[in-house]
Design a protein around this motif. Structure first.
Motif, PDB file in Angstrom:
ATOM      1  N   LYS A 157      27.265 -19.727 -37.270  1.00  0.00           N
ATOM      2  CA  LYS A 157      27.962 -21.008 -37.153  1.00  0.00           C
ATOM      3  C   LYS A 157      27.961 -21.599 -35.747  1.00  0.00           C
ATOM      4  CE  LYS A 157      29.292 -21.344 -41.380  1.00  0.00           C
ATOM      5  NZ  LYS A 157      28.817 -22.380 -42.242  1.00  0.00           N
ATOM      6  N   LYS A 179      28.414 -25.534 -35.626  1.00  0.00           N
ATOM      7  CA  LYS A 179      27.498 -26.369 -36.399  1.00  0.00           C
ATOM      8  C   LYS A 179      28.283 -27.292 -37.321  1.00  0.00           C
ATOM      9  CE  LYS A 179      23.597 -23.279 -36.261  1.00  0.00           C
ATOM     10  NZ  LYS A 179      22.649 -22.461 -36.989  1.00  0.00           N
ATOM     11  N   ASN A 180      27.688 -28.450 -37.607  1.00  0.00           N
ATOM     12  CA  ASN A 180      28.263 -29.476 -38.494  1.00  0.00           C
ATOM     13  C   ASN A 180      29.607 -29.993 -37.990  1.00  0.00           C
ATOM     14  OD1 ASN A 180      26.051 -29.157 -40.218  1.00  0.00           O
ATOM     15  ND2 ASN A 180      27.062 -27.482 -41.281  1.00  0.00           N
ATOM     16  N   THR A 181      29.770 -30.085 -36.673  1.00  0.00           N
ATOM     17  CA  THR A 181      30.991 -30.639 -36.093  1.00  0.00           C
ATOM     18  C   THR A 181      30.635 -31.732 -35.103  1.00  0.00           C
ATOM     19  OG1 THR A 181      31.026 -28.961 -34.344  1.00  0.00           O
ATOM     20  CG2 THR A 181      32.314 -28.501 -36.325  1.00  0.00           C
ATOM     21  N   GLU A 182      31.621 -32.542 -34.792  1.00  0.00           N
ATOM     22  CA  GLU A 182      31.478 -33.587 -33.784  1.00  0.00           C
ATOM     23  C   GLU A 182      32.500 -33.316 -32.693  1.00  0.00           C
ATOM     24  OE1 GLU A 182      32.168 -37.129 -35.988  1.00  0.00           O
ATOM     25  OE2 GLU A 182      30.271 -36.980 -37.080  1.00  0.00           O
ATOM     26  N   ARG A 217      27.102 -34.453 -31.593  1.00  0.00           N
ATOM     27  CA  ARG A 217      27.107 -33.829 -32.911  1.00  0.00           C
ATOM     28  C   ARG A 217      26.040 -32.740 -32.891  1.00  0.00           C
ATOM     29  NH1 ARG A 217      25.465 -38.124 -37.245  1.00  0.00           N
ATOM     30  NH2 ARG A 217      26.201 -39.170 -35.435  1.00  0.00           N
ATOM     31  N   GLU A 255      23.102 -30.926 -34.640  1.00  0.00           N
ATOM     32  CA  GLU A 255      22.095 -31.102 -35.685  1.00  0.00           C
ATOM     33  C   GLU A 255      21.046 -30.024 -35.477  1.00  0.00           C
ATOM     34  OE1 GLU A 255      20.593 -35.064 -35.592  1.00  0.00           O
ATOM     35  OE2 GLU A 255      22.448 -35.930 -36.336  1.00  0.00           O
TER      36      GLU A 255
END
Length: 128
Positions: A66, A83-86, A97, A99
């Motif tokens: 992660k 991952k997959n966070t801002e 972000r 990616e």
């Protein structure tokens, strides 16, 4: 209220828990045998020590899946992010972000990124 009445309602159950435990233990030993009780106890102790170790390794594996370590595309500051966070860059404050395995800027649609190039100044003298 009458205090004598309250004293009559009180029961002394201080030794009852010990007797109940002994009776339950005797029933278990009678049902599955002493070897089964000892084996179950040893399995319980083994699980008590193995579950935290396996849980720790599982958590480390999950964390490696992660977390991404990369550089900010604006200021090139290297840090980690989920991952997959801002989030914002801790150095320059740019909104980023995750990616894939890199950080990208969060820009509105239609925004064009331009790289600035430093141009050296040359003085041109006119000939007369």
């Amino acid at each position: 209220m009458n205090e004598r009445f309250n004293k009559l309602r009180q029961y002394n159950t201080s030794g009852l828990g010990c007797w109940v435990s002994l009776i339950i233990f005797a029933l278990i030993v009678g049902k599955i045998g002493l070897g089964g009780v000892v084996s179950g106890f040893l399995i319980l102790i083994a699980l008590f020590f193995l579950v935290p170790v396996i849980g720790f390794w599982g958590f480390q594996w999950w964390l490696k899946q992660k977390i991404t370590q990369a550089q900010c595309p604006v200021c090139e500051y290297e840090f980690t992010g989920l991952k997959n966070t801002e989030f914002n860059c801790p150095s320059c404050g740019e909104s980023l972000r995750v990616e894939g395995d890199r950080f990208t800027r969060m820009t509105p649609p239609g925004t064009i990124d331009v790289d600035a190039v430093e141009v050296s100044v040359q003085r041109i003298e006119e000939e007369n």
